[in-house]
Scaffold this motif. Structure first.
Motif, mmCIF file in Angstrom:
data_model
loop_
_atom_site.group_PDB
_atom_site.id
_atom_site.type_symbol
_atom_site.label_atom_id
_atom_site.label_comp_id
_atom_site.label_asym_id
_atom_site.label_seq_id
_atom_site.Cartn_x
_atom_site.Cartn_y
_atom_site.Cartn_z
ATOM 1 N N VAL A 72 -3.997 5.471 9.918
ATOM 2 C CA VAL A 72 -5.110 5.456 8.982
ATOM 3 C C VAL A 72 -6.051 4.324 9.380
ATOM 4 C CG1 VAL A 72 -3.867 6.546 7.083
ATOM 5 C CG2 VAL A 72 -3.791 4.075 7.320
ATOM 6 N N ARG A 73 -7.223 4.289 8.781
ATOM 7 C CA ARG A 73 -8.214 3.267 9.108
ATOM 8 C C ARG A 73 -8.702 2.602 7.825
ATOM 9 N NH1 ARG A 73 -12.083 5.634 12.826
ATOM 10 N NH2 ARG A 73 -10.582 4.906 14.333
ATOM 11 N N SER A 74 -8.797 1.284 7.883
ATOM 12 C CA SER A 74 -9.363 0.486 6.798
ATOM 13 C C SER A 74 -10.122 -0.673 7.423
ATOM 14 C CB SER A 74 -8.261 -0.072 5.890
ATOM 15 O OG SER A 74 -7.500 0.962 5.327
ATOM 16 N N ASN A 75 -11.252 -1.015 6.837
ATOM 17 C CA ASN A 75 -12.070 -2.126 7.347
ATOM 18 C C ASN A 75 -12.338 -1.989 8.845
ATOM 19 O OD1 ASN A 75 -12.064 -3.179 4.784
ATOM 20 N ND2 ASN A 75 -10.670 -4.857 5.227
ATOM 21 N N GLY A 76 -12.477 -0.750 9.331
ATOM 22 C CA GLY A 76 -12.776 -0.524 10.734
ATOM 23 C C GLY A 76 -11.593 -0.678 11.674
ATOM 24 N N ARG A 77 -10.396 -0.900 11.135
ATOM 25 C CA ARG A 77 -9.203 -1.090 11.970
ATOM 26 C C ARG A 77 -8.156 -0.041 11.630
ATOM 27 N NH1 ARG A 77 -7.223 -7.096 12.377
ATOM 28 N NH2 ARG A 77 -5.929 -6.004 13.850
ATOM 29 N N ASP A 78 -7.492 0.454 12.664
ATOM 30 C CA ASP A 78 -6.425 1.434 12.474
ATOM 31 C C ASP A 78 -5.102 0.727 12.197
ATOM 32 O OD1 ASP A 78 -8.257 3.395 12.986
ATOM 33 O OD2 ASP A 78 -7.409 4.016 14.901
ATOM 34 N N TRP A 79 -4.275 1.351 11.371
ATOM 35 C CA TRP A 79 -2.923 0.864 11.128
ATOM 36 C C TRP A 79 -2.004 2.057 10.920
ATOM 37 C CZ3 TRP A 79 -1.278 1.143 5.782
ATOM 38 C CH2 TRP A 79 -2.305 1.388 4.874
ATOM 39 N N HIS A 80 -0.747 1.868 11.231
ATOM 40 C CA HIS A 80 0.280 2.903 11.249
ATOM 41 C C HIS A 80 1.055 2.841 9.928
ATOM 42 C CE1 HIS A 80 2.474 5.717 13.760
ATOM 43 N NE2 HIS A 80 3.619 5.111 13.530
ATOM 44 N N ALA A 81 1.258 3.993 9.275
ATOM 45 C CA ALA A 81 1.957 3.998 7.989
ATOM 46 C C ALA A 81 2.955 5.144 7.913
ATOM 47 C CB ALA A 81 0.961 4.109 6.841
ATOM 48 N N LEU A 82 4.086 4.868 7.319
ATOM 49 C CA LEU A 82 5.118 5.862 7.043
ATOM 50 C C LEU A 82 4.671 6.720 5.868
ATOM 51 C CD1 LEU A 82 8.143 6.866 7.252
ATOM 52 C CD2 LEU A 82 8.678 5.029 5.652
ATOM 53 N N ILE A 83 4.796 8.039 5.991
ATOM 54 C CA ILE A 83 4.609 8.920 4.839
ATOM 55 C C ILE A 83 5.950 8.892 4.117
ATOM 56 C CG2 ILE A 83 4.232 11.294 4.051
ATOM 57 C CD1 ILE A 83 1.719 10.045 5.137
ATOM 58 N N ASP A 84 5.995 8.195 2.991
ATOM 59 C CA ASP A 84 7.264 7.915 2.327
ATOM 60 C C ASP A 84 7.364 8.658 1.000
ATOM 61 O OD1 ASP A 84 9.605 6.883 1.322
ATOM 62 O OD2 ASP A 84 9.068 4.790 1.643
ATOM 63 N N THR A 85 8.071 9.802 1.024
ATOM 64 C CA THR A 85 8.269 10.562 -0.203
ATOM 65 C C THR A 85 9.283 9.888 -1.119
ATOM 66 O OG1 THR A 85 9.951 11.961 0.804
ATOM 67 C CG2 THR A 85 7.668 12.748 0.912
#
Length: 169
Positions: A72-85
Protein backbone atom coordinates in the motif's frame (compact mmCIF):
# COMPACT_ATOMS: atom_id res chain seq x y z
CA UNK A 1 -15.43 -23.57 -12.10
CA UNK A 2 -15.97 -25.47 -8.89
CA UNK A 3 -16.72 -23.45 -5.82
CA UNK A 4 -18.31 -23.71 -2.42
CA UNK A 5 -20.39 -20.91 -0.99
CA UNK A 6 -20.96 -20.85 2.75
CA UNK A 7 -24.23 -18.99 3.37
CA UNK A 8 -26.26 -18.39 5.42
CA UNK A 9 -24.20 -19.01 8.50
CA UNK A 10 -27.13 -20.39 10.42
CA UNK A 11 -27.97 -19.09 13.84
CA UNK A 12 -24.44 -18.13 14.76
CA UNK A 13 -22.78 -14.86 13.89
CA UNK A 14 -19.75 -16.26 12.08
CA UNK A 15 -17.00 -13.70 11.66
CA UNK A 16 -14.24 -13.92 9.08
CA UNK A 17 -11.72 -13.06 11.77
CA UNK A 18 -9.94 -16.41 11.97
CA UNK A 19 -9.35 -18.30 8.77
CA UNK A 20 -6.67 -20.88 8.12
CA UNK A 21 -4.87 -19.10 5.27
CA UNK A 22 -2.41 -21.95 4.94
CA UNK A 23 -5.21 -24.36 4.02
CA UNK A 24 -6.97 -21.81 1.83
CA UNK A 25 -3.83 -20.88 -0.12
CA UNK A 26 -3.01 -24.52 -0.83
CA UNK A 27 -6.55 -25.63 -1.79
CA UNK A 28 -8.33 -22.60 -3.24
CA UNK A 29 -7.66 -20.60 -6.36
CA UNK A 30 -9.52 -17.70 -4.74
CA UNK A 31 -11.54 -16.79 -1.67
CA UNK A 32 -14.21 -14.10 -1.55
CA UNK A 33 -15.18 -12.64 1.82
CA UNK A 34 -18.42 -10.71 1.48
CA UNK A 35 -18.59 -8.99 4.85
CA UNK A 36 -21.81 -7.12 4.08
CA UNK A 37 -23.75 -10.26 3.04
CA UNK A 38 -22.04 -12.49 5.64
CA UNK A 39 -20.94 -14.89 2.91
CA UNK A 40 -17.69 -16.66 2.02
CA UNK A 41 -17.05 -18.21 -1.40
CA UNK A 42 -14.19 -20.67 -1.85
CA UNK A 43 -13.09 -21.15 -5.48
CA UNK A 44 -11.42 -24.52 -5.99
CA UNK A 45 -10.77 -24.35 -9.75
CA UNK A 46 -10.33 -21.56 -12.24
CA UNK A 47 -9.82 -17.93 -11.47
CA UNK A 48 -12.08 -15.27 -10.06
CA UNK A 49 -14.15 -13.26 -12.55
CA UNK A 50 -15.73 -10.02 -11.38
CA UNK A 51 -19.45 -9.70 -12.06
CA UNK A 52 -20.29 -7.38 -14.95
CA UNK A 53 -21.42 -3.95 -13.84
CA UNK A 54 -19.88 -4.16 -10.37
CA UNK A 55 -17.34 -1.55 -9.45
CA UNK A 56 -14.15 -3.34 -8.52
CA UNK A 57 -10.53 -2.60 -7.74
CA UNK A 58 -7.51 -4.83 -8.09
CA UNK A 59 -4.25 -4.92 -6.20
CA UNK A 60 -1.44 -7.46 -6.32
CA UNK A 61 -1.41 -10.02 -3.54
CA UNK A 62 1.76 -11.78 -2.46
CA UNK A 63 2.32 -14.56 0.03
CA UNK A 64 5.07 -14.27 2.62
CA UNK A 65 5.45 -17.30 4.89
CA UNK A 66 2.15 -18.53 3.38
CA UNK A 67 0.26 -15.43 4.56
CA UNK A 68 -1.39 -12.86 2.23
CA UNK A 69 0.26 -9.43 1.95
CA UNK A 70 -0.33 -6.29 -0.10
CA UNK A 71 1.76 -3.24 -0.85
CA UNK A 72 0.00 0.00 0.00
CA UNK A 73 1.07 3.64 -0.27
CA UNK A 74 0.88 6.45 2.26
CA UNK A 75 2.59 9.85 2.21
CA UNK A 76 4.11 8.91 -1.16
CA UNK A 77 5.87 5.83 0.28
CA UNK A 78 5.04 2.17 -0.20
CA UNK A 79 4.80 -0.24 2.72
CA UNK A 80 4.02 -3.95 2.99
CA UNK A 81 1.04 -5.12 5.08
CA UNK A 82 -0.46 -8.46 6.06
CA UNK A 83 -4.13 -8.93 5.19
CA UNK A 84 -5.10 -10.13 8.65
CA UNK A 85 -8.58 -11.62 8.99
CA UNK A 86 -7.68 -12.24 12.65
CA UNK A 87 -7.24 -8.54 13.45
CA UNK A 88 -10.45 -6.65 14.16
CA UNK A 89 -8.55 -3.38 13.98
CA UNK A 90 -8.68 -1.13 10.93
CA UNK A 91 -4.89 -1.12 10.59
CA UNK A 92 -1.78 -1.81 12.63
CA UNK A 93 1.60 -0.33 11.81
CA UNK A 94 4.98 -1.25 13.22
CA UNK A 95 7.15 1.47 14.74
CA UNK A 96 9.66 1.49 11.85
CA UNK A 97 6.97 2.07 9.24
CA UNK A 98 5.24 4.75 11.36
CA UNK A 99 8.57 6.53 11.82
CA UNK A 100 9.43 6.23 8.11
CA UNK A 101 6.08 7.77 7.17
CA UNK A 102 6.60 10.65 9.63
CA UNK A 103 3.61 9.67 11.77
CA UNK A 104 5.20 8.94 15.17
CA UNK A 105 5.54 12.60 16.19
CA UNK A 106 1.74 12.98 16.01
CA UNK A 107 0.95 9.69 17.82
CA UNK A 108 -1.53 9.83 20.67
CA UNK A 109 -1.60 7.46 23.60
CA UNK A 110 -4.52 5.28 24.60
CA UNK A 111 -4.98 2.81 27.40
CA UNK A 112 -6.34 -0.58 26.52
CA UNK A 113 -5.77 -4.22 25.74
CA UNK A 114 -4.56 -5.78 22.53
CA UNK A 115 -6.22 -9.14 22.28
CA UNK A 116 -6.28 -11.63 19.46
CA UNK A 117 -4.94 -14.85 18.08
CA UNK A 118 -1.18 -14.80 18.53
CA UNK A 119 -1.00 -11.66 20.66
CA UNK A 120 0.74 -11.66 23.98
CA UNK A 121 -1.33 -11.77 27.15
CA UNK A 122 1.59 -10.86 29.41
CA UNK A 123 0.22 -7.33 29.93
CA UNK A 124 -3.56 -7.40 29.57
CA UNK A 125 -3.86 -3.61 29.83
CA UNK A 126 -1.21 -1.13 28.82
CA UNK A 127 -0.59 2.16 27.04
CA UNK A 128 -0.58 2.02 23.23
CA UNK A 129 0.25 4.57 20.56
CA UNK A 130 -2.24 5.33 17.81
CA UNK A 131 -1.46 7.26 14.63
CA UNK A 132 -3.73 8.56 11.91
CA UNK A 133 -2.63 7.61 8.41
CA UNK A 134 -3.72 10.54 6.19
CA UNK A 135 -4.47 8.22 3.23
CA UNK A 136 -3.98 4.62 2.17
CA UNK A 137 -3.74 4.04 -1.56
CA UNK A 138 -3.31 1.05 -3.88
CA UNK A 139 -6.03 -1.10 -2.25
CA UNK A 140 -8.77 0.41 -4.38
CA UNK A 141 -10.45 3.65 -3.39
CA UNK A 142 -8.25 6.11 -1.51
CA UNK A 143 -9.07 5.59 2.17
CA UNK A 144 -8.62 8.74 4.26
CA UNK A 145 -7.74 9.31 7.92
CA UNK A 146 -7.12 5.69 8.86
CA UNK A 147 -6.50 5.04 12.57
CA UNK A 148 -3.64 2.60 13.15
CA UNK A 149 -2.36 1.03 16.33
CA UNK A 150 1.43 1.22 16.53
CA UNK A 151 2.65 -2.32 17.22
CA UNK A 152 5.93 -4.11 17.75
CA UNK A 153 5.35 -6.77 15.13
CA UNK A 154 3.78 -6.58 11.66
CA UNK A 155 1.97 -4.03 9.54
CA UNK A 156 -1.60 -5.24 9.11
CA UNK A 157 -4.76 -4.39 7.25
CA UNK A 158 -7.48 -5.74 9.51
CA UNK A 159 -11.13 -6.62 9.15
CA UNK A 160 -12.04 -3.14 10.40
CA UNK A 161 -10.92 -1.82 7.01
CA UNK A 162 -12.25 -4.74 4.97
CA UNK A 163 -15.72 -4.93 6.54
CA UNK A 164 -17.48 -2.46 4.16
CA UNK A 165 -16.31 -4.41 1.10
CA UNK A 166 -16.54 -7.70 -0.71
CA UNK A 167 -12.90 -8.83 -0.80
CA UNK A 168 -11.51 -11.52 -3.08
CA UNK A 169 -8.07 -12.93 -2.37
Amino acid sequence: NRLLTAWPFGRTNLEFDVLGMSMISSMCSYLTLDYVAGKATFGFKGSYTAKAGNRSWHCPLSFTKRLPHVDVRSNGRDWHALIDTGATSVAEMNQGTAKGLGLLQSARQISGSRLGVGTSTAKPSTIHKVVTIPAIEKLGPKILNVPALVVGDFNKIGTGMLRPFRVTL
